[in-house]
Design a protein around this motif. Sequence first.
Motif, short mmCIF file in Angstrom:
data_model
loop_
_atom_site.label_atom_id
_atom_site.label_comp_id
_atom_site.label_asym_id
_atom_site.label_seq_id
_atom_site.Cartn_x
_atom_site.Cartn_y
_atom_site.Cartn_z
N ARG A 149 0.83 -1.22 0.00
CA ARG A 149 0.00 0.00 0.00
C ARG A 149 0.86 1.26 0.00
N PHE A 150 1.93 1.25 0.79
CA PHE A 150 2.83 2.40 0.85
C PHE A 150 3.50 2.61 -0.51
N LYS A 151 4.00 1.56 -1.10
CA LYS A 151 4.65 1.65 -2.41
C LYS A 151 3.70 2.24 -3.45
N GLU A 152 2.49 1.72 -3.51
CA GLU A 152 1.50 2.22 -4.48
C GLU A 152 1.20 3.70 -4.26
N ALA A 153 1.03 4.08 -3.01
CA ALA A 153 0.68 5.48 -2.70
C ALA A 153 1.83 6.42 -3.03
N ILE A 154 3.04 6.06 -2.65
CA ILE A 154 4.20 6.93 -2.91
C ILE A 154 4.47 7.03 -4.40
N GLU A 155 4.42 5.92 -5.11
CA GLU A 155 4.74 5.95 -6.54
C GLU A 155 3.66 6.63 -7.37
N ALA A 156 2.50 6.89 -6.79
CA ALA A 156 1.45 7.64 -7.48
C ALA A 156 1.62 9.16 -7.30
N LEU A 157 2.50 9.58 -6.43
CA LEU A 157 2.63 11.01 -6.10
C LEU A 157 3.10 11.91 -7.25
N PRO A 158 3.96 11.47 -8.17
CA PRO A 158 4.37 12.40 -9.23
C PRO A 158 3.21 12.96 -10.05
N ALA A 159 2.11 12.25 -10.12
CA ALA A 159 0.95 12.76 -10.84
C ALA A 159 0.30 13.94 -10.11
N ARG A 160 0.57 14.08 -8.80
CA ARG A 160 -0.02 15.15 -8.01
C ARG A 160 0.99 16.16 -7.48
N ILE A 161 2.27 15.78 -7.50
CA ILE A 161 3.33 16.67 -7.03
C ILE A 161 4.34 16.79 -8.17
N PRO A 162 4.19 17.81 -9.01
CA PRO A 162 4.97 17.88 -10.26
C PRO A 162 6.47 18.08 -10.09
N PHE A 163 6.93 18.54 -8.93
CA PHE A 163 8.37 18.78 -8.77
C PHE A 163 9.13 17.55 -8.30
N ILE A 164 8.46 16.39 -8.20
CA ILE A 164 9.17 15.13 -7.99
C ILE A 164 9.78 14.74 -9.33
N ARG A 165 11.09 14.62 -9.39
CA ARG A 165 11.78 14.26 -10.64
C ARG A 165 11.84 12.75 -10.83
N HIS A 166 11.93 12.01 -9.73
CA HIS A 166 11.99 10.55 -9.77
C HIS A 166 11.58 10.05 -8.40
N ASP B 263 12.60 21.85 -2.63
CA ASP B 263 11.58 20.96 -3.20
C ASP B 263 11.37 19.73 -2.33
N VAL B 264 12.45 19.20 -1.75
CA VAL B 264 12.32 18.05 -0.83
C VAL B 264 11.46 18.45 0.35
N LYS B 265 11.72 19.63 0.89
CA LYS B 265 10.96 20.11 2.04
C LYS B 265 9.49 20.34 1.68
N ALA B 266 9.24 20.88 0.49
CA ALA B 266 7.85 21.10 0.05
C ALA B 266 7.15 19.77 -0.16
N TYR B 267 7.85 18.80 -0.71
CA TYR B 267 7.30 17.44 -0.88
C TYR B 267 6.93 16.85 0.47
N SER B 268 7.82 16.98 1.44
CA SER B 268 7.57 16.42 2.78
C SER B 268 6.33 17.02 3.43
N ALA B 269 6.09 18.29 3.17
CA ALA B 269 4.94 18.98 3.77
C ALA B 269 3.66 18.87 2.94
N HIS B 270 3.76 18.39 1.71
CA HIS B 270 2.61 18.32 0.81
C HIS B 270 1.54 17.37 1.38
N PRO B 271 0.27 17.76 1.35
CA PRO B 271 -0.79 16.93 1.91
C PRO B 271 -0.88 15.53 1.30
N ASP B 272 -0.62 15.40 0.01
CA ASP B 272 -0.68 14.07 -0.61
C ASP B 272 0.46 13.19 -0.11
N HIS B 273 1.64 13.77 0.10
CA HIS B 273 2.74 13.01 0.69
C HIS B 273 2.42 12.64 2.12
#
Length: 99
Positions: free
Chosen positions: A25-42, A68-78
């Motif tokens: 479940r964690f893997k699926e949720a994390i790997e879906a994040l680039p569709a919602r957090i555009p500044f994830i490069r990989h 960007d790492v800090k913004a990702y960490s604070a992002h509601p989807d993350h």
Amino acid sequence: MVKHIVLFKLREELTQAERETVMRRFKEAIEALPARIPFIRHIFVGLNANPDEQWDICLDSEFDTLEDVKAYSAHPDHQAAAGLLKGYKQDRACVDYNL
């Protein structure tokens, strides 16, 4: 470019079935994040196949900047994806380094 790597250890008392479900479940949720957090490069989540090793999950990701790492960490989807480990996680280790 910043590499952001996080290792997670799950609680020892979890059954194998619980561990597999939580990790999947964690893997699926994390790997879906680039569709919602555009500044994830990989981003990729590896699940440990060797029970003799200490860590269960490895999150490997890349961002343009540490900000960007800090913004990702604070992002509601993350936060929602990370919340899937709440109550199951025993330990966490992280390293951020420049590529």
